[in-house]
Design an enzyme around this catalytic site. Structure first.
Site, PDB file in Angstrom:
ATOM      1  N   GLU A 161       0.820  -1.216   0.000  1.00  0.00           N
ATOM      2  CA  GLU A 161       0.000   0.000   0.000  1.00  0.00           C
ATOM      3  C   GLU A 161       0.848   1.256   0.000  1.00  0.00           C
ATOM      4  O   GLU A 161       2.016   1.244   0.377  1.00  0.00           O
ATOM      5  CB  GLU A 161      -0.942   0.027   1.197  1.00  0.00           C
ATOM      6  N   GLY A 301       6.263   0.057   4.680  1.00  0.00           N
ATOM      7  CA  GLY A 301       5.057  -0.193   3.902  1.00  0.00           C
ATOM      8  C   GLY A 301       5.430  -0.686   2.521  1.00  0.00           C
ATOM      9  O   GLY A 301       6.467  -1.331   2.323  1.00  0.00           O
ATOM     10  N   GLU A 302       4.582  -0.394   1.538  1.00  0.00           N
ATOM     11  CA  GLU A 302       4.801  -0.779   0.141  1.00  0.00           C
ATOM     12  C   GLU A 302       4.756  -2.289  -0.074  1.00  0.00           C
ATOM     13  O   GLU A 302       5.001  -2.763  -1.172  1.00  0.00           O
ATOM     14  CB  GLU A 302       6.155  -0.269  -0.386  1.00  0.00           C
ATOM     15  N   GLY A 303       4.513  -3.079   0.973  1.00  0.00           N
ATOM     16  CA  GLY A 303       4.624  -4.526   0.858  1.00  0.00           C
ATOM     17  C   GLY A 303       6.038  -5.020   1.041  1.00  0.00           C
ATOM     18  O   GLY A 303       6.334  -6.194   0.792  1.00  0.00           O
TER      19      GLY A 303
END
Length: 335
Positions: A161, A301-303
């Site tokens: 995300e 974040g960002e996976g």
């Protein structure tokens, strides 16, 4: 279309498939014959057998992982909850598209296909301290975007995300679903005053929407965000396609928590990729009953943490599916 209303999505959650018990038994039997002492590969053995159950084979694979990053903007940023402005969301989406972010490098490192989906960045959700974040139509569109993003042929799925303000949204979801206070963390690096504003916004949002707290999907609509709804939709789609999922950090787990509260066992196809240093991620993992595979002090974040954990699953599967049995290797098994 898989669903057009929240009621239809709720019905879908009640039709989740179970793992293949025959494949699990076959994988356990294979594991018992591999050229190693029993249990010598520790958690890798458990992970490989878990993968086998969802893929329906005693020799699971992990060479086709998929990562999808969902991006959204949030009206609650009007409460001064982030150190960055909403414009940064679109700027980071452009960075993903140009291959310049950390997640791009991790996807390459583990051979993952990376997709990015921006969800109406020019139209933030409503400020949940003032009213519902989304209408039913809006949350359903976001859920479907996530649901339709999953490749049913993927061996592993990761939802990432990007969204300025979404740690506040995740904290509000956690507070609404599990109760208590102190769910807010520092996110992009807010100071003490910013952290106090975040906690106040979370509590105000939960109080405003107290009438719907018993309905996890309504909690998602009233307190969530488009990218978080999309992650929930993607995790549900992966379950329907029997694709194992690695959960990322606090925000991704807040999306997963909606499903967990809406349908018991909804996260049986998921493992926690890592323990983030963001806020109350460890507390949320405990509520979900998930033990993290990694703990590296990440909070990007960002996976990214889940992407790193792809390597753990690839190692587990490589050993389980590629090792010789005692009979194949001509090695004498133990007594």
């Amino acid at each position: 279309m898989p669903f057009q209303t929240l009621a239809e999505f709720r019905d879908l959650l009640g039709r989740f498939p179970a793992p293949d018990s025959a494949a699990i038994a076959a994988a356990e039997a294979r594991n018992g014959q591999l050229t190693k002492p029993p249990g010598a590969l520790g958690q890798l053995e458990r992970l490989a057998i878990w993968m086998a159950g969802w893929q329906g084979t005693d020799k699971p694979r992990a060479d086709h992982p998929q990562i999808v990053i969902f991006a959204g903007n949030h009206g609650v940023t009007a409460q001064g909850v982030s150190a960055f402005t909403a414009e940064v969301t679109a700027q980071m989406v452009a960075n993903f598209a140009h291959g310049g972010a950390a997640i791009n490098q991790l996807a390459k490192a583990f051979g993952a296909k990376l997709d990015v989906q921006a969800l109406d960045l020019d139209r933030p959700t409503a400020d949940f301290t003032k009213g519902p974040a989304m209408t039913e139509a809006e949350v359903v569109v976001a859920l479907r975007r996530g649901f339709e993003a999953v490749d049913p042929k993927a061996h592993i799925f990761v939802a990432g995300e990007m969204g300025i303000g979404n740690t506040t949204v995740a904290a509000a979801l956690a507070a609404a679903l599990f109760g208590g206070s102190g769910w807010a963390g520092r996110g992009t690096g807010v100071d003490d005053a910013g952290l106090a504003r975040k906690e106040a916004a979370v509590m105000a949002g939960v109080a405003r929407h107290k009438a719907i707290l018993g309905d996890p999907l309504e909690v998602l609509r009233c307190l969530g965000g488009r990218e978080i709804a999309a992650m929930a939709g993607a995790i549900a789609a992966a379950r329907m396609a029997r694709v194992p999922v690695i959960l990322d950090g606090f925000i991704a787990c807040s999306a997963a928590a909606v499903l967990a509260k809406a349908a018991p066992g909804a996260l049986d196809h998921c493992v926690a990729g890592h323990l983030s240093t963001e806020g109350a991620h460890g507390r949320l993992l405990a509520e979900l009953g998930k033990e993290p595979l990694l703990s590296l002090g990440l909070r990007l974040g960002e996976g990214s943490g889940a992407a790193l954990a792809i390597g753990v699953l690839q190692g587990a599967v490589a050993c389980h599916s590629g090792m010789a049995t005692f009979a194949e290797a001509g090695v004498s098994a133990g007594a």
